[in-house]
Design a protein around this motif. Structure first.
Motif, mmCIF file in Angstrom:
data_model
loop_
_atom_site.group_PDB
_atom_site.id
_atom_site.type_symbol
_atom_site.label_atom_id
_atom_site.label_comp_id
_atom_site.label_asym_id
_atom_site.label_seq_id
_atom_site.Cartn_x
_atom_site.Cartn_y
_atom_site.Cartn_z
ATOM 1 N N PRO A 3 -4.026 -0.016 -68.119
ATOM 2 C CA PRO A 3 -2.949 0.118 -68.514
ATOM 3 C C PRO A 3 -2.392 1.665 -69.243
ATOM 4 O O PRO A 3 -1.775 2.505 -69.106
ATOM 5 N N ASP A 74 -7.974 -0.648 -63.210
ATOM 6 C CA ASP A 74 -8.864 -1.185 -62.909
ATOM 7 C C ASP A 74 -9.358 0.263 -61.626
ATOM 8 O O ASP A 74 -8.990 0.680 -61.117
ATOM 9 N N TYR A 78 -7.638 1.906 -56.559
ATOM 10 C CA TYR A 78 -7.250 3.899 -56.094
ATOM 11 C C TYR A 78 -7.610 4.400 -57.680
ATOM 12 O O TYR A 78 -7.243 5.371 -57.915
ATOM 13 N N GLY A 79 -9.264 3.755 -57.972
ATOM 14 C CA GLY A 79 -9.174 4.960 -58.953
ATOM 15 C C GLY A 79 -10.627 5.132 -58.777
ATOM 16 O O GLY A 79 -10.687 5.933 -56.869
ATOM 17 N N THR A 101 -5.197 -4.665 -64.030
ATOM 18 C CA THR A 101 -4.670 -3.256 -63.052
ATOM 19 C C THR A 101 -3.571 -3.097 -63.093
ATOM 20 O O THR A 101 -2.436 -4.281 -63.724
ATOM 21 N N ALA A 102 -2.562 -1.819 -62.705
ATOM 22 C CA ALA A 102 -0.972 -1.874 -63.196
ATOM 23 C C ALA A 102 -0.218 -3.308 -62.569
ATOM 24 O O ALA A 102 0.663 -3.599 -62.568
ATOM 25 N N LEU A 149 4.354 -1.911 -55.155
ATOM 26 C CA LEU A 149 4.327 -0.438 -54.074
ATOM 27 C C LEU A 149 3.331 -0.060 -55.942
ATOM 28 O O LEU A 149 4.115 0.156 -56.959
ATOM 29 N N TYR A 150 2.029 0.839 -55.649
ATOM 30 C CA TYR A 150 1.867 2.166 -56.774
ATOM 31 C C TYR A 150 2.190 3.667 -56.481
ATOM 32 O O TYR A 150 2.250 3.933 -54.611
ATOM 33 N N ASN A 151 2.081 4.295 -56.713
ATOM 34 C CA ASN A 151 2.188 5.560 -56.090
ATOM 35 C C ASN A 151 4.009 5.914 -55.698
ATOM 36 O O ASN A 151 3.795 6.372 -54.512
ATOM 37 N N PRO A 152 4.825 4.962 -56.601
ATOM 38 C CA PRO A 152 5.916 5.102 -55.399
ATOM 39 C C PRO A 152 6.493 6.167 -54.902
ATOM 40 O O PRO A 152 7.629 6.637 -54.248
ATOM 41 N N ARG A 182 7.773 1.108 -65.757
ATOM 42 C CA ARG A 182 7.228 2.450 -66.470
ATOM 43 C C ARG A 182 6.410 2.036 -67.212
ATOM 44 O O ARG A 182 6.836 1.396 -68.572
ATOM 45 N N SER A 183 5.233 3.220 -67.428
ATOM 46 C CA SER A 183 4.538 2.448 -68.355
ATOM 47 C C SER A 183 4.112 1.389 -69.090
ATOM 48 O O SER A 183 3.960 0.922 -70.248
ATOM 49 N N MET A 206 6.109 8.019 -61.483
ATOM 50 C CA MET A 206 4.635 8.346 -60.834
ATOM 51 C C MET A 206 3.952 7.322 -61.943
ATOM 52 O O MET A 206 2.691 6.599 -61.440
ATOM 53 N N SER A 208 5.432 4.917 -62.556
ATOM 54 C CA SER A 208 5.952 3.692 -62.467
ATOM 55 C C SER A 208 5.578 2.452 -61.434
ATOM 56 O O SER A 208 4.570 3.095 -60.329
ATOM 57 N N THR A 209 5.614 1.148 -61.485
ATOM 58 C CA THR A 209 4.659 0.161 -60.895
ATOM 59 C C THR A 209 6.273 -0.038 -59.901
ATOM 60 O O THR A 209 6.606 -0.844 -60.560
#
Ligand code: SAH
Length: 232
Positions: A3, A74, A78-79, A101-102, A149-152, A182-183, A206, A208-209
Protein backbone atom coordinates in the motif's frame (compact mmCIF):
# COMPACT_ATOMS: atom_id res chain seq x y z
CA UNK A 1 5.18 -2.34 -3.33
CA UNK A 2 2.20 -2.92 -1.03
CA UNK A 3 0.00 0.00 0.00
CA UNK A 4 2.90 2.46 0.29
CA UNK A 5 4.66 2.22 3.63
CA UNK A 6 7.98 0.45 3.22
CA UNK A 7 7.19 -1.77 6.23
CA UNK A 8 4.43 -3.26 4.08
CA UNK A 9 6.78 -4.04 1.20
CA UNK A 10 7.47 -7.75 1.55
CA UNK A 11 11.06 -8.97 1.89
CA UNK A 12 10.63 -10.86 -1.40
CA UNK A 13 9.60 -7.68 -3.22
CA UNK A 14 12.47 -5.80 -1.61
CA UNK A 15 14.88 -8.47 -2.85
CA UNK A 16 13.50 -8.20 -6.38
CA UNK A 17 14.13 -4.45 -6.32
CA UNK A 18 17.66 -4.97 -5.01
CA UNK A 19 18.44 -7.51 -7.70
CA UNK A 20 17.01 -5.45 -10.57
CA UNK A 21 19.16 -3.58 -13.09
CA UNK A 22 16.20 -1.48 -14.22
CA UNK A 23 13.06 -0.46 -12.32
CA UNK A 24 9.94 0.42 -14.32
CA UNK A 25 6.86 2.05 -12.79
CA UNK A 26 4.24 4.76 -12.58
CA UNK A 27 5.86 7.97 -11.40
CA UNK A 28 3.83 8.39 -8.18
CA UNK A 29 4.69 4.87 -7.05
CA UNK A 30 8.37 5.19 -7.88
CA UNK A 31 8.43 8.38 -5.80
CA UNK A 32 7.12 6.41 -2.82
CA UNK A 33 10.06 4.01 -2.96
CA UNK A 34 12.67 6.44 -4.28
CA UNK A 35 15.25 5.70 -1.58
CA UNK A 36 15.12 2.00 -2.48
CA UNK A 37 15.87 2.56 -6.15
CA UNK A 38 18.48 5.30 -5.81
CA UNK A 39 21.24 3.32 -7.54
CA UNK A 40 19.04 1.88 -10.30
CA UNK A 41 18.18 2.92 -13.78
CA UNK A 42 14.56 3.99 -13.41
CA UNK A 43 11.98 4.24 -16.19
CA UNK A 44 8.79 6.08 -15.20
CA UNK A 45 5.72 7.34 -17.00
CA UNK A 46 2.26 8.62 -16.21
CA UNK A 47 -1.01 7.08 -15.19
CA UNK A 48 -3.00 5.20 -17.87
CA UNK A 49 0.19 4.48 -19.79
CA UNK A 50 0.26 0.91 -18.53
CA UNK A 51 0.59 -0.71 -21.95
CA UNK A 52 3.65 1.35 -22.92
CA UNK A 53 5.14 0.74 -19.48
CA UNK A 54 4.74 -3.03 -19.77
CA UNK A 55 6.07 -2.99 -23.37
CA UNK A 56 9.11 -1.02 -22.25
CA UNK A 57 9.75 -3.43 -19.36
CA UNK A 58 9.55 -6.45 -21.65
CA UNK A 59 11.76 -4.79 -24.27
CA UNK A 60 14.45 -4.05 -21.67
CA UNK A 61 14.20 -7.59 -20.26
CA UNK A 62 14.59 -9.10 -23.74
CA UNK A 63 17.76 -7.04 -24.15
CA UNK A 64 19.20 -9.04 -21.25
CA UNK A 65 18.60 -6.80 -18.23
CA UNK A 66 16.87 -7.82 -15.02
CA UNK A 67 13.77 -5.65 -14.73
CA UNK A 68 11.49 -4.96 -11.75
CA UNK A 69 8.03 -3.67 -12.67
CA UNK A 70 6.50 -1.76 -9.76
CA UNK A 71 2.80 -2.04 -9.02
CA UNK A 72 1.00 -0.75 -5.95
CA UNK A 73 -0.57 -3.22 -3.55
CA UNK A 74 -0.56 -6.67 -5.09
CA UNK A 75 0.54 -6.66 -8.74
CA UNK A 76 -2.07 -9.26 -9.64
CA UNK A 77 -5.02 -7.25 -8.27
CA UNK A 78 -5.87 -4.48 -10.78
CA UNK A 79 -2.09 -4.20 -11.15
CA UNK A 80 0.57 -4.72 -13.80
CA UNK A 81 1.10 -8.51 -13.55
CA UNK A 82 -1.48 -9.66 -16.09
CA UNK A 83 -0.47 -7.13 -18.71
CA UNK A 84 3.25 -7.94 -18.31
CA UNK A 85 2.54 -11.67 -18.67
CA UNK A 86 0.45 -11.07 -21.79
CA UNK A 87 3.02 -8.79 -23.40
CA UNK A 88 6.02 -10.95 -22.41
CA UNK A 89 4.15 -13.81 -24.12
CA UNK A 90 6.72 -16.37 -23.00
CA UNK A 91 9.65 -14.46 -24.53
CA UNK A 92 11.17 -13.75 -21.09
CA UNK A 93 10.50 -15.43 -17.75
CA UNK A 94 8.25 -13.41 -15.42
CA UNK A 95 8.12 -13.82 -11.66
CA UNK A 96 5.01 -12.36 -10.00
CA UNK A 97 5.63 -11.36 -6.40
CA UNK A 98 2.58 -11.11 -4.13
CA UNK A 99 1.96 -7.98 -2.12
CA UNK A 100 -0.31 -6.52 0.53
CA UNK A 101 -3.38 -5.37 -1.38
CA UNK A 102 -5.46 -2.29 -0.47
CA UNK A 103 -8.39 -4.46 0.69
CA UNK A 104 -6.43 -6.17 3.44
CA UNK A 105 -4.43 -3.06 4.37
CA UNK A 106 -7.67 -1.04 4.72
CA UNK A 107 -9.41 -3.89 6.54
CA UNK A 108 -6.61 -4.10 9.11
CA UNK A 109 -6.94 -0.38 9.82
CA UNK A 110 -10.70 -0.75 10.38
CA UNK A 111 -10.57 -3.89 12.51
CA UNK A 112 -11.61 -7.21 10.98
CA UNK A 113 -14.37 -6.55 8.42
CA UNK A 114 -13.26 -9.26 5.95
CA UNK A 115 -13.61 -12.28 8.24
CA UNK A 116 -16.22 -13.80 5.95
CA UNK A 117 -16.87 -14.03 2.21
CA UNK A 118 -16.23 -10.78 0.41
CA UNK A 119 -16.37 -9.41 -3.10
CA UNK A 120 -13.93 -6.90 -4.50
CA UNK A 121 -15.36 -4.57 -7.13
CA UNK A 122 -13.61 -1.73 -8.95
CA UNK A 123 -15.89 1.22 -9.74
CA UNK A 124 -13.64 2.32 -12.60
CA UNK A 125 -15.48 2.08 -15.91
CA UNK A 126 -12.39 2.90 -17.97
CA UNK A 127 -11.92 -0.73 -19.00
CA UNK A 128 -15.21 -2.27 -17.84
CA UNK A 129 -18.71 -1.25 -19.02
CA UNK A 130 -20.75 0.41 -16.25
CA UNK A 131 -23.64 -2.08 -16.81
CA UNK A 132 -21.27 -4.93 -15.90
CA UNK A 133 -20.18 -3.12 -12.75
CA UNK A 134 -23.82 -2.53 -11.76
CA UNK A 135 -24.59 -6.22 -12.27
CA UNK A 136 -21.69 -7.19 -10.02
CA UNK A 137 -22.63 -4.73 -7.26
CA UNK A 138 -26.21 -5.97 -7.35
CA UNK A 139 -25.17 -9.64 -7.26
CA UNK A 140 -22.72 -9.11 -4.40
CA UNK A 141 -25.28 -7.14 -2.41
CA UNK A 142 -27.97 -9.73 -3.04
CA UNK A 143 -25.67 -12.58 -1.98
CA UNK A 144 -24.72 -10.92 1.34
CA UNK A 145 -21.03 -10.48 0.49
CA UNK A 146 -18.99 -7.88 2.32
CA UNK A 147 -18.18 -5.49 -0.56
CA UNK A 148 -14.78 -3.87 -1.05
CA UNK A 149 -14.77 -1.00 -3.54
CA UNK A 150 -11.52 -0.10 -5.29
CA UNK A 151 -11.28 3.04 -7.45
CA UNK A 152 -14.40 4.46 -5.76
CA UNK A 153 -14.01 7.97 -7.19
CA UNK A 154 -11.65 10.08 -9.25
CA UNK A 155 -11.66 13.69 -10.41
CA UNK A 156 -13.53 12.75 -13.58
CA UNK A 157 -15.67 10.07 -12.02
CA UNK A 158 -17.81 11.24 -9.10
CA UNK A 159 -21.19 9.59 -9.61
CA UNK A 160 -20.41 5.87 -9.39
CA UNK A 161 -20.12 5.69 -5.61
CA UNK A 162 -23.58 7.23 -5.16
CA UNK A 163 -25.01 4.73 -7.66
CA UNK A 164 -23.32 1.86 -5.82
CA UNK A 165 -24.77 3.08 -2.51
CA UNK A 166 -28.24 3.30 -4.04
CA UNK A 167 -28.05 -0.26 -5.39
CA UNK A 168 -26.73 -1.74 -2.16
CA UNK A 169 -29.41 0.07 -0.11
CA UNK A 170 -31.99 -1.99 -1.97
CA UNK A 171 -30.62 -5.12 -0.29
CA UNK A 172 -29.01 -3.93 2.93
CA UNK A 173 -30.19 -1.94 5.95
CA UNK A 174 -29.32 1.78 6.05
CA UNK A 175 -27.30 1.32 9.27
CA UNK A 176 -24.93 -1.23 7.66
CA UNK A 177 -21.40 -0.30 8.77
CA UNK A 178 -19.14 1.20 6.11
CA UNK A 179 -15.42 1.83 6.50
CA UNK A 180 -13.48 4.31 4.37
CA UNK A 181 -9.70 4.26 4.51
CA UNK A 182 -7.58 6.77 2.64
CA UNK A 183 -3.89 6.12 2.07
CA UNK A 184 -3.87 2.97 4.17
CA UNK A 185 -0.32 2.23 5.37
CA UNK A 186 0.94 5.21 3.38
CA UNK A 187 2.02 7.97 5.75
CA UNK A 188 -1.02 10.22 6.03
CA UNK A 189 -3.61 7.53 6.54
CA UNK A 190 -7.13 8.54 7.52
CA UNK A 191 -10.10 6.35 8.24
CA UNK A 192 -13.74 6.66 9.15
CA UNK A 193 -16.38 4.18 10.15
CA UNK A 194 -19.84 5.32 9.09
CA UNK A 195 -23.06 3.77 7.78
CA UNK A 196 -24.46 2.98 4.35
CA UNK A 197 -27.14 5.69 4.54
CA UNK A 198 -24.72 8.58 5.24
CA UNK A 199 -21.48 7.30 3.70
CA UNK A 200 -21.58 9.93 0.92
CA UNK A 201 -21.11 12.71 3.48
CA UNK A 202 -17.49 11.68 3.94
CA UNK A 203 -14.64 12.52 1.58
CA UNK A 204 -13.64 9.71 -0.77
CA UNK A 205 -11.10 9.90 -3.58
CA UNK A 206 -8.94 7.66 -5.74
CA UNK A 207 -6.62 6.96 -2.80
CA UNK A 208 -9.50 5.51 -0.78
CA UNK A 209 -10.83 2.01 -0.33
CA UNK A 210 -14.43 1.60 0.82
CA UNK A 211 -15.59 -1.49 2.70
CA UNK A 212 -19.34 -2.07 2.99
CA UNK A 213 -20.29 -4.55 5.68
CA UNK A 214 -22.40 -7.65 5.19
CA UNK A 215 -25.68 -8.01 7.12
CA UNK A 216 -23.59 -9.53 9.95
CA UNK A 217 -20.97 -6.77 10.19
CA UNK A 218 -21.01 -4.70 13.39
CA UNK A 219 -19.02 -1.93 15.04
CA UNK A 220 -17.64 -2.57 18.50
CA UNK A 221 -15.30 -0.32 20.46
CA UNK A 222 -14.47 1.58 17.31
CA UNK A 223 -13.61 -1.54 15.30
CA UNK A 224 -15.53 -2.85 12.32
CA UNK A 225 -15.98 -6.61 12.76
CA UNK A 226 -17.68 -9.28 10.67
CA UNK A 227 -18.10 -12.26 13.00
CA UNK A 228 -17.06 -15.54 11.53
CA UNK A 229 -19.57 -17.39 13.67
CA UNK A 230 -17.54 -18.68 16.62
CA UNK A 231 -19.46 -19.16 19.87
CA UNK A 232 -17.88 -17.98 23.10
N1 SAH B 1 -2.90 -3.21 -7.17
C1 SAH B 1 -3.51 -2.37 -6.17
C2 SAH B 1 -4.84 -1.78 -6.60
C3 SAH B 1 -4.77 -0.79 -7.74
S1 SAH B 1 -6.34 -0.10 -8.11
C4 SAH B 1 -3.67 -3.16 -4.86
O1 SAH B 1 -3.55 -4.40 -4.88
O2 SAH B 1 -3.90 -2.54 -3.82
C5 SAH B 1 -6.19 1.47 -7.30
C6 SAH B 1 -7.13 1.54 -6.12
O3 SAH B 1 -6.60 0.78 -5.03
C7 SAH B 1 -7.32 2.93 -5.52
O4 SAH B 1 -8.27 3.68 -6.24
C8 SAH B 1 -7.80 2.62 -4.12
O5 SAH B 1 -9.16 2.24 -4.12
C9 SAH B 1 -6.98 1.36 -3.80
N2 SAH B 1 -5.75 1.67 -3.04
C10 SAH B 1 -4.47 1.47 -3.45
N3 SAH B 1 -3.60 1.82 -2.47
C11 SAH B 1 -4.35 2.23 -1.42
C12 SAH B 1 -4.03 2.70 -0.11
N4 SAH B 1 -2.77 2.81 0.31
N5 SAH B 1 -5.05 3.04 0.72
C13 SAH B 1 -6.34 2.92 0.32
N6 SAH B 1 -6.69 2.48 -0.90
C14 SAH B 1 -5.71 2.14 -1.76
Amino acid sequence: MGPGDKNCLTPEAMQALEQADVVVGYKTYINLILNLVADKKVVTNGMRAEVQRAQKAVEVAISGKRVAVVSSGDPGVYGMAGLVLEIAAGKVPVNVIPGVTAATAAAASLGAPLMHDFAVISLSDLLTPWETIVKRIMSAAMADFIIVLYNPKSNNRQQQLASAQEIILQYRRPKTPVGIVRSARRGEESKIITTLEVMLEHPVDMLSTVIIGSPQTKVENGYMITPRGYRF
